[in-house]
Scaffold this motif. Structure first.
Motif, PDB file in Angstrom:
ATOM      1  N   GLU A   1      21.734  71.921  25.176  1.00 56.31           N
ATOM      2  CA  GLU A   1      22.192  73.204  25.701  1.00 56.31           C
ATOM      3  C   GLU A   1      21.064  73.977  26.369  1.00 56.31           C
ATOM      4  OE1 GLU A   1      25.160  71.982  22.657  1.00 56.31           O
ATOM      5  OE2 GLU A   1      22.971  72.022  22.758  1.00 56.31           O
ATOM      6  N   GLU A   2      19.819  73.706  25.971  1.00 55.14           N
ATOM      7  CA  GLU A   2      18.676  74.408  26.551  1.00 55.14           C
ATOM      8  C   GLU A   2      18.094  73.691  27.767  1.00 55.14           C
ATOM      9  OE1 GLU A   2      15.734  75.458  23.664  1.00 55.14           O
ATOM     10  OE2 GLU A   2      17.168  76.385  22.306  1.00 55.14           O
ATOM     11  N   VAL A   3      18.668  72.542  28.135  1.00 56.48           N
ATOM     12  CA  VAL A   3      18.234  71.840  29.346  1.00 56.48           C
ATOM     13  C   VAL A   3      19.029  72.390  30.521  1.00 56.48           C
ATOM     14  CG1 VAL A   3      18.085  69.621  30.529  1.00 56.48           C
ATOM     15  CG2 VAL A   3      17.599  69.754  28.079  1.00 56.48           C
ATOM     16  N   ASP A   4      18.334  72.963  31.477  1.00 59.21           N
ATOM     17  CA  ASP A   4      18.978  73.611  32.619  1.00 59.21           C
ATOM     18  C   ASP A   4      19.542  72.560  33.576  1.00 59.21           C
ATOM     19  OD1 ASP A   4      19.794  75.253  34.649  1.00 59.21           O
ATOM     20  OD2 ASP A   4      17.790  75.968  35.197  1.00 59.21           O
ATOM     21  N   ASN A   5      20.852  72.585  33.783  1.00 58.00           N
ATOM     22  CA  ASN A   5      21.431  71.659  34.761  1.00 58.00           C
ATOM     23  C   ASN A   5      21.817  72.389  36.047  1.00 58.00           C
ATOM     24  OD1 ASN A   5      23.789  73.002  33.997  1.00 58.00           O
ATOM     25  ND2 ASN A   5      25.056  71.161  34.160  1.00 58.00           N
ATOM     26  N   GLY A   6      21.241  73.573  36.231  1.00 58.46           N
ATOM     27  CA  GLY A   6      21.538  74.358  37.429  1.00 58.46           C
ATOM     28  C   GLY A   6      20.404  74.441  38.412  1.00 58.46           C
ATOM     29  N   ALA A   7      19.242  73.857  38.053  1.00 55.29           N
ATOM     30  CA  ALA A   7      18.086  73.890  38.957  1.00 55.29           C
ATOM     31  C   ALA A   7      18.221  72.768  39.974  1.00 55.29           C
ATOM     32  CB  ALA A   7      16.782  73.761  38.172  1.00 55.29           C
ATOM     33  N   ILE A   8      19.123  72.949  40.931  1.00 63.25           N
ATOM     34  CA  ILE A   8      19.445  71.911  41.908  1.00 63.25           C
ATOM     35  C   ILE A   8      18.457  71.979  43.072  1.00 63.25           C
ATOM     36  CG2 ILE A   8      21.222  70.985  43.420  1.00 63.25           C
ATOM     37  CD1 ILE A   8      21.838  70.833  40.405  1.00 63.25           C
ATOM     38  N   LEU A   9      17.824  70.851  43.348  1.00 65.49           N
ATOM     39  CA  LEU A   9      16.821  70.796  44.414  1.00 65.49           C
ATOM     40  C   LEU A   9      17.428  70.449  45.763  1.00 65.49           C
ATOM     41  CD1 LEU A   9      13.911  68.964  42.571  1.00 65.49           C
ATOM     42  CD2 LEU A   9      14.306  71.410  42.824  1.00 65.49           C
ATOM     43  N   GLY A  10      18.622  69.900  45.772  1.00 66.97           N
ATOM     44  CA  GLY A  10      19.223  69.516  47.047  1.00 66.97           C
ATOM     45  C   GLY A  10      20.381  68.570  46.855  1.00 66.97           C
ATOM     46  N   PHE A  11      20.987  68.163  47.950  1.00 71.06           N
ATOM     47  CA  PHE A  11      22.077  67.189  47.963  1.00 71.06           C
ATOM     48  C   PHE A  11      23.298  67.664  47.195  1.00 71.06           C
ATOM     49  CE2 PHE A  11      18.365  64.220  48.406  1.00 71.06           C
ATOM     50  CZ  PHE A  11      18.608  63.909  49.722  1.00 71.06           C
ATOM     51  N   ALA A  12      23.511  68.951  47.115  1.00 70.45           N
ATOM     52  CA  ALA A  12      24.753  69.438  46.520  1.00 70.45           C
ATOM     53  C   ALA A  12      25.769  69.566  47.647  1.00 70.45           C
ATOM     54  CB  ALA A  12      24.513  70.772  45.809  1.00 70.45           C
ATOM     55  N   ALA A  13      26.052  70.791  48.070  1.00 69.90           N
ATOM     56  CA  ALA A  13      26.957  70.972  49.197  1.00 69.90           C
ATOM     57  C   ALA A  13      26.189  71.242  50.480  1.00 69.90           C
ATOM     58  CB  ALA A  13      27.914  72.127  48.905  1.00 69.90           C
ATOM     59  N   GLU A  14      24.879  71.478  50.373  1.00 63.78           N
ATOM     60  CA  GLU A  14      24.064  71.768  51.541  1.00 63.78           C
ATOM     61  C   GLU A  14      23.516  70.446  52.090  1.00 63.78           C
ATOM     62  OE1 GLU A  14      23.294  72.876  48.437  1.00 63.78           O
ATOM     63  OE2 GLU A  14      24.498  74.695  48.545  1.00 63.78           O
TER      64      GLU A  14
END
Length: 361
Positions: free
Chosen positions: A70-83
């Motif tokens: 739960e304390e591991v951040d899965n929101g620190a997206i570096l790229g390749f999402a929708a952009e």
């Protein structure tokens, strides 16, 4: 540094159409080199390991170490999402980009303990999945490692249906204790590896663009499910991946860079010898029709893996891999990796050690 989850740059490329020259003599020479690679003492290994020259301060004193998934951040997206970049196959497809936005938003809204959102894949997405799976299934019997072939049978993949993460996660939990957590794109490497310490694999759910079914510049659901998931059902391999994750909890930035490379050259593009022949166990090979043929054709250099030595720069936008690092066996490879990983766990707080089932010092 290339992010950990950018493990598929040029991940699935169509196999070149030109005929391939015979490589039997070259392959034999390469494999002999692997089998008789120079041995080094444990002391020499430790001297070569990327580690601080002075005792490292407590990890807890320099940054917060997660105590649970739960304390591991899965929101620190570096790229390749929708952009998407302009050279992405789907850049000019507005409907495709919106589709990815919608799927990524489901991942962002997911909470640990809740069922993973089920995706109703579009007909063209199912067609893409089926095309890639069909091509790969023709190559697996000859070129995939035995551990992959055994685990693949646990999932009953079908060409007419894209599997759901929730269903596959339940299979993994029964066999190795691993589970899947949806993610919106390319995670920061520390967060991705930290997740492995808690036996959690972060997976995307969106599909590559239908115009290029044999190519994706980023991790997509084809790569994640075909390449990674079956191997994570193998206990020995799952323990190896877990060890890398645990090491990341105690790693400084220099050590983390080396762990990223170890992950790349094993979990993503690893090869193991079976009866003197190289077999793929890395997800970047197993999920790519072109990369698997490239490996099998003997057109890349085969080198013995020394986990304590510096590793080459990661190449993920330059075509097929120019080299593969080869394990004599999973047992030998796991022993090497765990020996290196143990050098980074001495300063992990006791409560974290307990959470990841690491013995107290």
């Amino acid at each position: 540094m290339a992010p950990v989850a950018a493990v598929v740059g040029a991940l699935s490329r169509p196999a070149p159409s030109a005929s391939r020259p015979s490589t039997s003599s070259r392959r034999a020479q390469q494999i002999r080199c692997v089998a008789t690679g120079p041995a080094r003492s444990a002391a020499a290994h430790q001297a070569a390991a990327p580690a601080p020259s002075a005792p490292a301060p407590s990890v807890a004193a320099t940054r917060r170490v997660p105590r649970s998934i739960e304390e591991v951040d899965n929101g620190a997206i570096l790229g390749f999402a929708a952009e998407l970049s302009e050279d992405h196959p789907g850049f000019y497809d507005a409907a495709y980009k919106q589709r990815r936005v919608d799927i990524c938003n489901l991942a962002r809204g997911h909470r640990i303990g809740e069922p993973i959102p089920r995706i109703e894949y579009l007909p063209e997405e199912v067609t893409t999945w089926g095309l890639v799976l069909g091509q790969l299934e023709a190559l697996f019997p000859q070129h995939a490692c035995k551990e992959f072939l055994h685990s693949l049978s646990l999932f009953d993949f079908r060409q007419d249906e894209v599997p759901q993460l929730e269903d596959l996660s339940r299979v993994l939990q029964r066999h190795t204790g691993f589970r899947i957590r949806p993610v919106a794109g390319l995670l920061h490497p520390r967060d991705f590896l930290n997740g492995l310490a808690f036996r959690t694999f972060h997976s995307t759910q969106y599909m590559r663009h239908a115009s290029k079914p044999n190519y994706t510049p980023e991790p997509d659901v084809v790569h994640e499910l075909i390449g990674h998931v079956p191997m994570l059902a193998d206990p020995a391999f799952a323990d190896l991946v877990h060890a890398i994750g645990v090491a990341s909890l105690g790693a400084d930035e220099q050590q983390l860079k080396h762990l990223v490379k170890l992950y790349w050259y094993t979990v993503e593009f690893g090869v193991v010898l079976e009866g003197g022949q190289p077999k793929a166990f890395g997800a970047g090979i197993l999920s790519s029709y072109g990369e698997l043929q490239h490996m099998a054709a003997g057109q890349a250099e085969l080198l013995p893996l020394d986990v304590f030595s510096p590793l080459p720069r990661i190449s993920y936008k330059d075509g097929y891999q120019p080299r593969y690092f080869v394990l004599q066996s999973f047992e030998e490879g796991a022993a090497q990796l765990k020996a290196y990983c143990r050098s980074m766990v001495h300063n992990i707080p006791d409560d974290v050690r307990a959470a990841v089932q690491l013995p107290l010092p």
